[in-house]
Write a protein that holds these residues in place. Structure first.
Motif: not given
Length: 421
Positions: A403-408
């Motif tokens: 989830i944070p990887a996709w946002r980053a």
């Protein structure tokens, strides 16, 4: 490898937040494994309470009630069994051995059980383990001898030769004491982790001697009183017992003997298979067992959500860091991979620390838990199911890290080398 080193350097730069997140995961992992370990060992201990006994026989009631009072010393029998009925069943050619049990008295909250020498010879627990004496010997010809379970001796600090007074009834505090007929401690059983540890064992003759001058549940007064010395010279053959355990010559005959006892014409009796009754009793507690495990899993989920929240919160603060990485050749998928590796590293560290805390806790509390609750927690390697749970935690951490990887990944594409803050 470069991503891993970079992830560790990034976590070290935010060490305080990373340590708190890792510790929260570690505590949740410790709780989950502790609950699973206690659940597994409790079930194993529960199932091994009685072993090698083919049938338990008592007055006709319910199978669970019979199991509870005859094996676990919980509750009371609905009725007693006549001694001649026991002798008739025990004389059956298909019966190899029979252990009579007589209940009804107590000592400072611990149950007193009248039985015979056959109890020490044939009773089994665990994986067909025989009872062993830690100190002294079994009771012999004198009716006023008692053999203590390990927990009774340790909790009440009794030693061989001590004289104790039994109480009428099973209440923790009894107003009616058998003070005129004290018993002498002649033996202490080795710890078994079963209700045997919490039981005082006397002979059937001793149980009869206690109540030889009782009528209608009330002790005799004056001339009707019988002293201990007088009782020793009386016929102390029991008139009734509470239940008895049977071992058969052939397992094939179990159901036939059970049917014969259930159809016994002398009085209404009930014969149960211990394994079936134990499984039935455990199934009644299955809901609470599953609920406790679910609560532990939700605690782990909470720890992982805390990790996700910490990573997501730091994303805006790290946009400059990501832009610098882009400037030295990192691609958007490198940035996404960095955050996934960070999430995995935090979860892996939490799992390792959690397992370490579990074993430290077991080592520290092992003796207390065994002496207080009769539950032995071994310092063994994680079981296959526990490895599966730990693997599931790491997989969940990887998925949450996406989830944070996709946002980053999206931010690095949008920002390029220019940071919009």
């Amino acid at each position: 490898m470069h991503l891993f080193r970079l992830a560790l350097a990034s976590l070290a730069n935010r060490r305080f937040t990373a340590l708190l997140t890792m510790f929260a995961i570690a505590l949740s992992v410790t709780l989950l494994l502790a609950v699973e370990r206690v659940r597994t060992e409790a079930r194993a201990s529960f199932a091994s309470t009685i072993s090698g006994t083919d049938l338990i026989v008592g007055a006709r009631s319910g199978s669970i009630n019979l199991l509870l009072y005859s094996v676990f010393r919980i509750g009371n029998a609905t009725n007693n069994i006549r001694w001649d009925s026991f002798e008739t069943v025990a004389a059956d050619p298909k019966v190899k051995w029979a252990i009579p049990i007589s209940l009804g008295d107590s000592h400072r909250g611990y149950r007193v059980m009248g039985t015979s020498q056959a109890y020490f010879e044939h009773y089994r627990y665990g994986r067909s383990q025989a009872l062993q004496l830690r100190d002294g010997r079994a009771f012999a010809d004198d009716p006023f001898e008692v053999v203590l379970g390990a927990e009774v001796a340790d909790a009440l600090h009794y030693r061989l030769g001590d004289r104790i007074v039994l109480a009428h009834g099973v209440a923790t505090v009894s107003l009616v004491q058998h003070a005129d007929k004290p018993f002498t401690v002649v033996g202490v059983l080795a710890r078994t982790g079963t209700p045997v540890d919490r039981t005082l064992h006397i002979s059937l003759a001793g149980m009869e001697a206690l109540h030889v001058d009782w009528q209608n549940g009330v002790p005799a007064r004056g001339a009707g009183k019988v002293s201990a010395e007088q009782a020793r010279h009386m016929d102390l053959t029991p008139k009734a017992i509470t239940a008895f355990l049977l071992g058969l010559n052939s397992k094939v005959a179990t159901f036939a003997v059970q049917r014969e006892i259930n159809e016994f014409r002398g009085e209404p009796l009930l014969a149960i298979l211990p394994g079936v009754a134990l499984q039935e009793l455990w199934s009644l507690m299955g809901t609470a067992e599953k609920a406790l495990l679910m609560v532990s899993m939700f605690v782990v989920l909470t720890g992982l959500i805390g990790m996700l929240t910490a990573i997501l919160t730091s994303l805006n603060e790290r946009r400059r860091e990501m832009a610098i990485l882009r400037s030295v050749g990192a691609r958007p998928w490198h940035i996404a991979g960095l955050l996934i590796v960070e999430a995995f590293a935090l979860a892996a560290a939490g799992v390792v620390v959690g397992v370490m805390l579990l074993y430290i806790g077991i080592a520290a509390a092992q003796g207390f838990v065994q002496s207080t609750y009769g539950l032995y927690l071994p310092l063994s390697l994680p079981s296959a199911y526990e490895w599966q749970m730990l693997g599931g935690i790491l997989i969940a951490a990887l998925l949450m890290g996406c989830i944070p990887a996709w946002r980053a990944y999206r931010q690095s594409l949008a920002d390029g080398l220019t940071i919009r803050v």
